[in-house]
Design a protein around this motif. Structure first.
Motif, PDB file in Angstrom:
ATOM      1  N   GLU A  48       5.373   7.275  10.379  1.00 25.01           N
ATOM      2  CA  GLU A  48       4.767   8.507   9.875  1.00 25.01           C
ATOM      3  C   GLU A  48       4.294   8.329   8.427  1.00 25.01           C
ATOM      4  OE1 GLU A  48       5.809  13.255  10.086  1.00 25.01           O
ATOM      5  OE2 GLU A  48       7.421  11.873   9.512  1.00 25.01           O
ATOM      6  N   LYS A  49       5.098   7.676   7.611  1.00 26.29           N
ATOM      7  CA  LYS A  49       4.720   7.446   6.212  1.00 26.29           C
ATOM      8  C   LYS A  49       3.527   6.491   6.122  1.00 26.29           C
ATOM      9  CE  LYS A  49       7.665  10.033   4.043  1.00 26.29           C
ATOM     10  NZ  LYS A  49       7.188  11.228   3.276  1.00 26.29           N
ATOM     11  N   TRP A  50       3.486   5.501   7.024  1.00 26.99           N
ATOM     12  CA  TRP A  50       2.331   4.625   7.050  1.00 26.99           C
ATOM     13  C   TRP A  50       1.079   5.405   7.451  1.00 26.99           C
ATOM     14  CZ3 TRP A  50      -0.480   1.131   5.310  1.00 26.99           C
ATOM     15  CH2 TRP A  50      -1.536   0.561   6.039  1.00 26.99           C
ATOM     16  N   ALA A  51       1.196   6.256   8.465  1.00 20.69           N
ATOM     17  CA  ALA A  51       0.050   7.062   8.906  1.00 20.69           C
ATOM     18  C   ALA A  51      -0.457   7.958   7.773  1.00 20.69           C
ATOM     19  CB  ALA A  51       0.449   7.909  10.114  1.00 20.69           C
ATOM     20  N   GLU A  52       0.458   8.503   6.996  1.00 16.33           N
ATOM     21  CA  GLU A  52       0.059   9.344   5.858  1.00 16.33           C
ATOM     22  C   GLU A  52      -0.612   8.524   4.762  1.00 16.33           C
ATOM     23  OE1 GLU A  52       3.639  11.258   4.635  1.00 16.33           O
ATOM     24  OE2 GLU A  52       3.777  12.523   6.438  1.00 16.33           O
ATOM     25  N   THR A  53      -0.281   7.239   4.695  1.00 15.09           N
ATOM     26  CA  THR A  53      -0.853   6.358   3.678  1.00 15.09           C
ATOM     27  C   THR A  53      -2.249   5.888   4.049  1.00 15.09           C
ATOM     28  OG1 THR A  53       1.340   5.577   2.996  1.00 15.09           O
ATOM     29  CG2 THR A  53      -0.519   4.135   2.485  1.00 15.09           C
ATOM     30  N   VAL A  54      -2.515   5.712   5.335  1.00 20.00           N
ATOM     31  CA  VAL A  54      -3.757   5.088   5.793  1.00 20.00           C
ATOM     32  C   VAL A  54      -5.014   5.729   5.199  1.00 20.00           C
ATOM     33  CG1 VAL A  54      -5.228   4.703   7.823  1.00 20.00           C
ATOM     34  CG2 VAL A  54      -2.814   4.061   7.881  1.00 20.00           C
ATOM     35  N   PRO A  55      -5.175   7.056   5.155  1.00 20.25           N
ATOM     36  CA  PRO A  55      -6.401   7.604   4.565  1.00 20.25           C
ATOM     37  C   PRO A  55      -6.623   7.168   3.117  1.00 20.25           C
ATOM     38  CG  PRO A  55      -5.240   9.299   5.795  1.00 20.25           C
ATOM     39  CD  PRO A  55      -4.318   8.127   5.711  1.00 20.25           C
ATOM     40  N   ALA A  60       0.822  -1.200   0.000  1.00 16.40           N
ATOM     41  CA  ALA A  60       0.000   0.000   0.000  1.00 16.40           C
ATOM     42  C   ALA A  60       0.864   1.262   0.000  1.00 16.40           C
ATOM     43  CB  ALA A  60      -0.926  -0.001   1.220  1.00 16.40           C
ATOM     44  N   MET A  61       1.930   1.254   0.778  1.00 23.28           N
ATOM     45  CA  MET A  61       2.805   2.419   0.846  1.00 23.28           C
ATOM     46  C   MET A  61       3.478   2.683  -0.494  1.00 23.28           C
ATOM     47  SD  MET A  61       4.345   1.677   4.664  1.00 23.28           S
ATOM     48  CE  MET A  61       5.481   3.066   4.766  1.00 23.28           C
ATOM     49  N   ARG A  62       3.956   1.622  -1.142  1.00 22.02           N
ATOM     50  CA  ARG A  62       4.578   1.796  -2.463  1.00 22.02           C
ATOM     51  C   ARG A  62       3.575   2.359  -3.457  1.00 22.02           C
ATOM     52  NH1 ARG A  62       6.522  -4.113  -1.574  1.00 22.02           N
ATOM     53  NH2 ARG A  62       8.514  -3.834  -0.489  1.00 22.02           N
ATOM     54  N   THR A  63       2.352   1.823  -3.413  1.00 21.42           N
ATOM     55  CA  THR A  63       1.302   2.294  -4.318  1.00 21.42           C
ATOM     56  C   THR A  63       0.972   3.760  -4.059  1.00 21.42           C
ATOM     57  OG1 THR A  63       0.373   0.059  -4.384  1.00 21.42           O
ATOM     58  CG2 THR A  63      -1.050   1.834  -5.138  1.00 21.42           C
ATOM     59  N   ASN A  64       1.146   4.171  -2.825  1.00 24.38           N
ATOM     60  CA  ASN A  64       0.878   5.564  -2.451  1.00 24.38           C
ATOM     61  C   ASN A  64       2.047   6.487  -2.763  1.00 24.38           C
ATOM     62  OD1 ASN A  64      -1.110   7.319  -1.279  1.00 24.38           O
ATOM     63  ND2 ASN A  64       0.191   7.518   0.527  1.00 24.38           N
ATOM     64  N   GLY A  65       3.089   5.963  -3.389  1.00 22.42           N
ATOM     65  CA  GLY A  65       4.223   6.793  -3.777  1.00 22.42           C
ATOM     66  C   GLY A  65       5.284   6.936  -2.716  1.00 22.42           C
ATOM     67  N   VAL A  66       5.263   6.048  -1.717  1.00 23.77           N
ATOM     68  CA  VAL A  66       6.247   6.104  -0.634  1.00 23.77           C
ATOM     69  C   VAL A  66       7.514   5.364  -1.057  1.00 23.77           C
ATOM     70  CG1 VAL A  66       6.738   5.429   1.757  1.00 23.77           C
ATOM     71  CG2 VAL A  66       4.468   6.300   1.129  1.00 23.77           C
ATOM     72  N   SER A  67       8.652   5.978  -0.842  1.00 18.97           N
ATOM     73  CA  SER A  67       9.942   5.387  -1.196  1.00 18.97           C
ATOM     74  C   SER A  67      10.208   4.125  -0.384  1.00 18.97           C
ATOM     75  CB  SER A  67      11.059   6.406  -0.950  1.00 18.97           C
ATOM     76  OG  SER A  67      12.326   5.790  -0.947  1.00 18.97           O
ATOM     77  N   GLU A  68      10.970   3.201  -1.002  1.00 19.00           N
ATOM     78  CA  GLU A  68      11.326   1.957  -0.330  1.00 19.00           C
ATOM     79  C   GLU A  68      12.094   2.201   0.962  1.00 19.00           C
ATOM     80  OE1 GLU A  68      10.785  -1.931   0.155  1.00 19.00           O
ATOM     81  OE2 GLU A  68      10.098  -0.847  -1.633  1.00 19.00           O
ATOM     82  N   CYS A  75       9.796   1.728   3.717  1.00 21.72           N
ATOM     83  CA  CYS A  75       9.164   0.402   3.837  1.00 21.72           C
ATOM     84  C   CYS A  75      10.147  -0.586   4.440  1.00 21.72           C
ATOM     85  CB  CYS A  75       8.693  -0.080   2.470  1.00 21.72           C
ATOM     86  SG  CYS A  75       7.467   0.970   1.681  1.00 21.72           S
ATOM     87  N   THR A  76      11.171  -0.930   3.667  1.00 20.10           N
ATOM     88  CA  THR A  76      12.168  -1.904   4.126  1.00 20.10           C
ATOM     89  C   THR A  76      13.549  -1.284   4.283  1.00 20.10           C
ATOM     90  OG1 THR A  76      12.700  -2.551   1.857  1.00 20.10           O
ATOM     91  CG2 THR A  76      10.922  -3.754   2.950  1.00 20.10           C
ATOM     92  N   GLY A  77      13.639   0.025   4.071  1.00 17.81           N
ATOM     93  CA  GLY A  77      14.939   0.687   4.054  1.00 17.81           C
ATOM     94  C   GLY A  77      15.433   1.149   5.407  1.00 17.81           C
ATOM     95  N   ASP A  78      16.331   2.152   5.378  1.00 14.89           N
ATOM     96  CA  ASP A  78      17.042   2.558   6.594  1.00 14.89           C
ATOM     97  C   ASP A  78      16.464   3.798   7.259  1.00 14.89           C
ATOM     98  OD1 ASP A  78      17.717   4.451   4.722  1.00 14.89           O
ATOM     99  OD2 ASP A  78      19.895   4.156   4.871  1.00 14.89           O
ATOM    100  N   ALA A  79      15.223   4.146   6.938  1.00 12.69           N
ATOM    101  CA  ALA A  79      14.578   5.254   7.643  1.00 12.69           C
ATOM    102  C   ALA A  79      14.397   4.889   9.108  1.00 12.69           C
ATOM    103  CB  ALA A  79      13.224   5.568   7.006  1.00 12.69           C
ATOM    104  N   THR A  80      14.253   5.879   9.958  1.00 12.71           N
ATOM    105  CA  THR A  80      14.027   5.604  11.375  1.00 12.71           C
ATOM    106  C   THR A  80      12.652   4.986  11.581  1.00 12.71           C
ATOM    107  OG1 THR A  80      13.036   7.760  11.861  1.00 12.71           O
ATOM    108  CG2 THR A  80      15.460   7.597  11.974  1.00 12.71           C
ATOM    109  N   ASP A  81      12.466   4.377  12.724  1.00 11.68           N
ATOM    110  CA  ASP A  81      11.170   3.763  13.015  1.00 11.68           C
ATOM    111  C   ASP A  81      10.051   4.797  12.994  1.00 11.68           C
ATOM    112  OD1 ASP A  81      12.328   1.288  13.232  1.00 11.68           O
ATOM    113  OD2 ASP A  81      12.358   1.255  15.423  1.00 11.68           O
ATOM    114  N   TRP A  82      10.307   5.979  13.548  1.00 10.70           N
ATOM    115  CA  TRP A  82       9.287   7.029  13.513  1.00 10.70           C
ATOM    116  C   TRP A  82       8.986   7.446  12.079  1.00 10.70           C
ATOM    117  CZ3 TRP A  82       5.228   9.582  14.630  1.00 10.70           C
ATOM    118  CH2 TRP A  82       4.994  10.839  14.066  1.00 10.70           C
TER     119      TRP A  82
END
Length: 467
Positions: free
Chosen positions: A86-93, A64-72, A75-82
């Motif tokens: 945050e990107k998931w929360a932005e995707t949920v709507p 869902a996140m990838r479909t919403n235009g969120v960078s990898e 999703c599985t990359g080295d971004a912080t847990d927060w």
């Protein structure tokens, strides 16, 4: 206009509400197929934060996140847990009308008491609320399962697994029964010669059998099968693209095995023959011990080769397959039944066009020895949503006996996915309630209440006999 996610969520009639709240809601959970990590259950440590609990390993959310235009990266990359949360929360709507929208808010409400909607504006509130609760004993893995009234959990385990964590759990004061499930897919994956031979070395090491022939392979697997049985295993599971039931003679299988062990590439006919032999041998093993065999078929996996090489399998690049497996399924079941060695069986299809196929196939091999001996499994993976569950329930009702259904499972890696049992129970009660409202079935409260309780709990308890 009805409020979203209130106590009568999904329940459209008064009868449905009565059935759910009085008969279904409080039933214990037998999760007879999941992918929870037994090590995590055994160690029973607090989760680091909500991302660690909720997003790690969740390919549903990643898709869902990838479909919403969120960078990898998020999703599985080295971004912080927060940042990932945050990107998931932005995707949920943007998941509105996807089952993720229901699951997300059910999990937040049922586990954390959050009554609002998750989005970019509420992300920090949810993050802080959940993380505070995750510090407490009630939110450790065993505590989360205890909260949801879980009685039995069956994990998914390779024949070479040590099962050390299952042994540790059994010796501990954990009142939840955590049992292994025999998943021998790697033992028949002869199409990848190098990986297959590496696996033979590992299997030889744990079984004590030098595997130099097909008979050696079966001997080694039987030793491990015995070990799993001693630790409490009562189910096998097979993730297959299609059913395999090609005719073969043992001389052919011995030759195919020898070629594979010698590093010689096999052709497609040889691969299918070997898989057919292995699937049959697994059925014989399970029948001998009275286990239940499960078959999950109809997925075409790892479609994106570029991202598979980068991220590995089970990261969200699988689809529904349209391969026809009906004749092979029939032949496989019949081969075992003809020798009176067909054990209890659950078949899960991923392609919804196969609903009626499976619902009619199971009726061919019921033999009166066990109620619902051959089962049409609940909506699986891409069908694990409201429409998919309704379609499965309707196909089973029209062509079999819904009353003998062993019900829902999580098929999940998440410790907060037990809300899916609540989801299923609401859908079941709603279907029955609508039928009563429309005069299609009588309102016999005792009959209906017992049926709901059976499907939610007692059928599984009596079918698997984990005690």
């Amino acid at each position: 206009m009805k409020p979203f996610l209130n106590q009568d969520f999904i329940l459209e009639t008064n009868v449905a509400k009565i059935l759910f709240h009085e008969s279904a809601e409080k039933m214990r959970i037998i999760d007879y197929h999941c992918h929870l990590d037994p090590k995590v259950i055994s160690e029973n440590k607090n989760f680091r934060n909500l991302t660690h609990l909720w997003l790690d390993g969740d390919h549903y959310k990643w898709r869902a996140m990838r479909t919403n235009g969120v960078s990898e990266k998020y999703c599985t990359g080295d971004a912080t847990d927060w940042e990932k949360f945050e990107k998931w929360a932005e995707t949920v709507p943007n998941t509105l009308r996807n089952p993720l929208y229901h699951w997300t808010h059910m999990e937040l409400k049922m586990y954390f008491g959050f009554e609002g909607l998750l989005n970019k504006d509420t992300a920090k509130e949810v993050w802080d609320l959940a993380n505070e609760k995750l510090k407490t004993p009630a939110f450790k893995p065993q505590g989360l399962m205890r909260t949801m009234n879980v009685e039995v959990v069956c994990t998914t385990d390779d024949p070479i697994d040590s099962l050390e964590h299952h042994i540790q759990i059994a010796k501990s004061d954990c009142e939840i029964k955590v049992l292994p499930t025999w998943r021998p897919d790697n033992a028949m994956a002869i199409e990848n010669g190098e990986a297959f031979n590496d696996y033979m070395v590992k299997l030889s090491g744990v079984s004590g059998v030098y595997i130099n022939s097909f008979e050696d392979l079966i001997k080694a697997l039987n030793i491990r099968h015995d070990f799993f049985n001693e630790i409490g295993c009562r189910l096998s599971d097979h993730g297959i693209e299609v059913f395999y039931a090609e005719d073969y003679v043992m001389a052919d299988i011995r030759t195919i095995f020898f070629k594979a062990r010698s590093g010689i590439e096999l052709n497609s006919d040889e691969i299918v023959k070997f898989k057919s032999a292995m699937l049959y041998e697994f059925g014989i093993m399970d029948h001998k011990k009275g286990w239940t065999q499960q078959f999950h078929y109809g997925a075409i996996r790892n479609n994106n080769s570029r991202l598979l090489s980068k991220l590995g399998p089970d990261t969200g690049f699988d689809s529904i397959h349209d391969a026809n497996s009906t004749a092979a399924m029939s032949k496989f079941l019949n081969n075992l039944d003809a020798e009176d060695k067909l054990t209890k069986t659950i078949i899960y299809n991923l392609n919804p066009s196969q609903n009626e196929v499976v619902a009619t196939m199971i009726g061919n091999f019921q033999d009166g020895t066990i109620p619902g001996k051959i089962q049409f499994g609940s909506g699986w993976w891409f069908l694990d949503q409201k429409t998919g569950m309704e379609n499965q329930l309707n196909a089973l009702s029209n062509l079999g006996l819904l009353s003998r259904f062993v019900g829902m499972l999580t098929d999940s890696r998440s410790f907060v996915s037990y809300s899916r049992h609540d989801y299923f129970r609401r859908i079941l009660c709603n279907l029955l309630g609508n039928d009563i409202e429309n005069g299609l079935i009588p309102y016999d409260k005792e009959l209906l209440s017992n049926m709901v309780k059976d499907i939610c709990y007692y059928n599984a308890k009596n079918y698997f006999k984990f005690d």
